[in-house]
Enzyme design. Structure first.
Site, PDB file in Angstrom:
ATOM      1  N   CYS A 113      24.817  12.551 -13.872  1.00  0.00           N
ATOM      2  CA  CYS A 113      24.668  12.093 -15.172  1.00  0.00           C
ATOM      3  C   CYS A 113      24.861  13.033 -16.307  1.00  0.00           C
ATOM      4  CB  CYS A 113      23.147  11.382 -15.406  1.00  0.00           C
ATOM      5  SG  CYS A 113      22.889  10.798 -16.909  1.00  0.00           S
ATOM      6  N   SER A 132      44.892  33.420 -10.212  1.00  0.00           N
ATOM      7  CA  SER A 132      45.433  34.288 -11.356  1.00  0.00           C
ATOM      8  C   SER A 132      44.482  35.380 -11.874  1.00  0.00           C
ATOM      9  CB  SER A 132      45.867  33.403 -12.457  1.00  0.00           C
ATOM     10  OG  SER A 132      44.873  32.766 -12.978  1.00  0.00           O
ATOM     11  N   CYS A 168      24.679   6.175 -14.966  1.00  0.00           N
ATOM     12  CA  CYS A 168      23.603   6.716 -14.288  1.00  0.00           C
ATOM     13  C   CYS A 168      22.577   5.731 -13.625  1.00  0.00           C
ATOM     14  CB  CYS A 168      22.714   7.687 -14.962  1.00  0.00           C
ATOM     15  SG  CYS A 168      21.353   8.390 -14.416  1.00  0.00           S
ATOM     16  N   HIS A 193      32.751  26.823  -9.942  1.00  0.00           N
ATOM     17  CA  HIS A 193      33.320  25.874 -10.694  1.00  0.00           C
ATOM     18  C   HIS A 193      32.822  24.282 -10.642  1.00  0.00           C
ATOM     19  CE1 HIS A 193      36.429  28.856 -12.415  1.00  0.00           C
ATOM     20  NE2 HIS A 193      35.335  29.079 -12.708  1.00  0.00           N
ATOM     21  N   GLN A 229      36.672  29.373  -6.619  1.00  0.00           N
ATOM     22  CA  GLN A 229      36.628  28.724  -7.907  1.00  0.00           C
ATOM     23  C   GLN A 229      37.259  27.256  -7.892  1.00  0.00           C
ATOM     24  OE1 GLN A 229      38.649  31.734 -10.826  1.00  0.00           O
ATOM     25  NE2 GLN A 229      39.205  32.397  -8.762  1.00  0.00           N
ATOM     26  N   ASN A 230      37.474  26.845  -6.576  1.00  0.00           N
ATOM     27  CA  ASN A 230      38.035  25.429  -6.482  1.00  0.00           C
ATOM     28  C   ASN A 230      37.105  24.375  -6.296  1.00  0.00           C
ATOM     29  OD1 ASN A 230      40.271  26.991  -6.167  1.00  0.00           O
ATOM     30  ND2 ASN A 230      40.481  26.864  -4.058  1.00  0.00           N
ATOM     31  N   ARG A 233      42.201  13.267  -9.812  1.00  0.00           N
ATOM     32  CA  ARG A 233      42.315  14.646  -8.977  1.00  0.00           C
ATOM     33  C   ARG A 233      41.458  14.426  -7.649  1.00  0.00           C
ATOM     34  NH1 ARG A 233      40.705  19.409 -12.646  1.00  0.00           N
ATOM     35  NH2 ARG A 233      40.843  20.391 -10.692  1.00  0.00           N
ATOM     36  N   CYS A 255      20.954  12.972 -18.231  1.00  0.00           N
ATOM     37  CA  CYS A 255      19.802  13.441 -17.456  1.00  0.00           C
ATOM     38  C   CYS A 255      20.005  14.330 -16.245  1.00  0.00           C
ATOM     39  CB  CYS A 255      18.703  12.503 -17.161  1.00  0.00           C
ATOM     40  SG  CYS A 255      19.489  11.441 -15.478  1.00  0.00           S
TER      41      CYS A 255
HETATM   42  P1  OAD Z   1      45.578  29.457 -11.607  1.00  0.00           P
HETATM   43  O1  OAD Z   1      46.382  28.260 -11.561  1.00  0.00           O
HETATM   44  O2  OAD Z   1      45.348  30.232 -12.699  1.00  0.00           O
HETATM   45  O3  OAD Z   1      46.294  30.545 -10.479  1.00  0.00           O
HETATM   46  C1  OAD Z   1      46.564  30.067  -9.188  1.00  0.00           C
HETATM   47  C2  OAD Z   1      47.288  31.394  -8.413  1.00  0.00           C
HETATM   48  O4  OAD Z   1      47.631  30.709  -7.055  1.00  0.00           O
HETATM   49  C3  OAD Z   1      48.335  32.156  -9.082  1.00  0.00           C
HETATM   50  O5  OAD Z   1      47.985  33.241  -9.285  1.00  0.00           O
HETATM   51  C4  OAD Z   1      49.505  31.739  -8.226  1.00  0.00           C
HETATM   52  O6  OAD Z   1      50.474  32.715  -7.962  1.00  0.00           O
HETATM   53  C5  OAD Z   1      48.683  31.402  -6.592  1.00  0.00           C
HETATM   54  N1  OAD Z   1      49.446  30.653  -5.760  1.00  0.00           N
HETATM   55  C6  OAD Z   1      50.213  29.653  -5.869  1.00  0.00           C
HETATM   56  N2  OAD Z   1      50.689  29.095  -4.758  1.00  0.00           N
HETATM   57  C7  OAD Z   1      49.870  30.027  -4.015  1.00  0.00           C
HETATM   58  C8  OAD Z   1      49.728  29.776  -2.459  1.00  0.00           C
HETATM   59  N3  OAD Z   1      50.733  29.024  -1.847  1.00  0.00           N
HETATM   60  N4  OAD Z   1      49.199  30.619  -1.644  1.00  0.00           N
HETATM   61  C9  OAD Z   1      48.164  31.731  -2.512  1.00  0.00           C
HETATM   62  N5  OAD Z   1      48.242  31.530  -3.839  1.00  0.00           N
HETATM   63  C10 OAD Z   1      49.044  30.908  -4.609  1.00  0.00           C
HETATM   64  O7  OAD Z   1      44.156  29.001 -10.603  1.00  0.00           O
HETATM   65  P2  OAD Z   1      42.706  29.911 -10.585  1.00  0.00           P
HETATM   66  O8  OAD Z   1      42.858  31.451 -10.691  1.00  0.00           O
HETATM   67  O9  OAD Z   1      42.125  29.152  -9.479  1.00  0.00           O
HETATM   68  O10 OAD Z   1      38.689  26.379 -13.963  1.00  0.00           O
HETATM   69  O11 OAD Z   1      42.167  29.421 -11.941  1.00  0.00           O
HETATM   70  C11 OAD Z   1      41.012  29.611 -12.296  1.00  0.00           C
HETATM   71  C12 OAD Z   1      40.170  28.633 -13.042  1.00  0.00           C
HETATM   72  O12 OAD Z   1      41.001  28.053 -14.058  1.00  0.00           O
HETATM   73  C13 OAD Z   1      40.099  27.124 -12.370  1.00  0.00           C
HETATM   74  O13 OAD Z   1      38.830  27.289 -11.429  1.00  0.00           O
HETATM   75  C14 OAD Z   1      39.867  26.199 -13.457  1.00  0.00           C
HETATM   76  C15 OAD Z   1      40.968  26.763 -14.228  1.00  0.00           C
HETATM   77  O14 OAD Z   1      40.800  26.366 -15.563  1.00  0.00           O
HETATM   78  C16 OAD Z   1      37.980  25.441 -14.447  1.00  0.00           C
HETATM   79  O15 OAD Z   1      38.404  24.350 -14.413  1.00  0.00           O
HETATM   80  C17 OAD Z   1      36.686  25.992 -14.991  1.00  0.00           C
END
Ligand code: OAD
Length: 251
Positions: free
Chosen positions: A126, A196, A154, A118, A100-101, A69, A129
């Site tokens: 690490c 979402s 580490c 996030h 959240q990215n 990734r 530690c």
């Molecule tokens: P999601 O994958 O849950 O949601 C992505 C959102 O982006 C959806 O509502 C899509 O409709 C929208 N989308 C898709 N293409 C798009 C575009 N071109 N422009 C704008 N929107 C678009 O992702 P997050 O809501 O970010 O957490 O998910 C939240 C968290 O869940 C992430 O940070 C991650 C994941 O598990 C962790 O890893 C802790």
């Protein structure tokens, strides 16, 4: 017409804030989590990859997946949506961008007040530690889903280095979360892009902003859990921020 309403809301706003999710970076080629067919959690098992238990069970699987990734992010570029938000930040110099990215595309677009709820793919640490670890910049290409890869050790204690992201079951980084709470308390307009809206506690921020009297504007090409809370819903991709904000004279 909603577009004119957005111009008006932005013209009246003194303290906007932004909340972004994976959709923000989708047009940069970074896969979201839950989009049908393409989403990471549609194709990979979160339980095997995104928890402290998963890392303890199989560190090589987890480290390799996150390196895959990270390489994807290194190859990606900010899209017009990131750039529009950077320009909005020129108009509102302390514009908080709560994200959240785990990529760094807001920063690479030039935004400065970015709060990573996030964590980051670029800041491993690490697992024992907590000391930060500097990664070499690039492995040119990784197979889809990554390959098993031993995590580095580490420099300080010899423990295994883990990805610098927040996993399921973990707390959010305290300073970023505190500042995000403050930002939504203070804002009079929250622009929510590409999430979402189902992963807590970040999912609770829009409602908190509303409760504090802020207006809520959402940009998302699909329905989201935040639709009922939003004052304005733009069913557009994040890149549309370029003309949505641009034609309001703001970016
Ligand atoms: P999601 O994958 O849950 O949601 C992505 C959102 O982006 C959806 O509502 C899509 O409709 C929208 N989308 C898709 N293409 C798009 C575009 N071109 N422009 C704008 N929107 C678009 O992702 P997050 O809501 O970010 O957490 O998910 C939240 C968290 O869940 C992430 O940070 C991650 C994941 O598990 C962790 O890893 C802790």
């Amino acid at each position: 017409m909603p577009h004119a309403e957005l111009s008006e809301l932005l013209a009246q706003s003194r303290r906007p804030a932004v909340l972004t999710g994976a959709g923000m970076s989708a047009e940069s080629g970074i896969t979201t989590f839950r989009d049908a067919l393409t989403g990471l959690w549609q194709r990979f098992n979160a339980e095997e990859l995104a928890s402290p238990e998963a890392f303890r069970r199989d560190p090589e699987l987890v480290w390799g997946w996150y390196e895959w990734r990270r390489m994807g992010v290194l190859r990606a570029q900010p899209n017009p949506g990131h750039l529009a938000l950077e320009r909005l930040g020129k108009r509102f110099p302390n514009l908080p961008i709560i994200t959240q990215n785990v990529d760094d595309l807001h920063e690479r677009a030039g935004s400065t007040q970015v709060l990573h709820l996030h964590g980051s793919l670029h800041r491993p640490r690490c697992a024992s530690c907590g000391t930060g670890y500097s990664l070499t910049v690039g492995i040119p290409s990784e197979p889809e889903g990554g390959r098993r890869l031993a995590p580095p050790r580490c420099d300080r204690c010899g423990g295994l280095v883990r990805p610098g992201v927040v996993w399921f079951g973990e707390a959010l980084p305290e300073p970023a979360w505190r500042q995000a709470e403050q930002a939504v308390r203070d804002c009079d307009l929250l622009l929510v892009v590409g999430t979402s809206g189902i992963v807590w506690p970040a999912a609770g921020l829009p409602m908190r902003a509303k409760q504090g009297g802020a207006r809520l504007v959402q940009v998302n090409p699909h329905a989201s859990a935040l639709d009922p809370v939003a004052d304005l819903n733009f069913r557009h991709p994040a890149s549309a921020l370029e003309w949505l904000l641009g034609s309001s004279g703001l970016a």
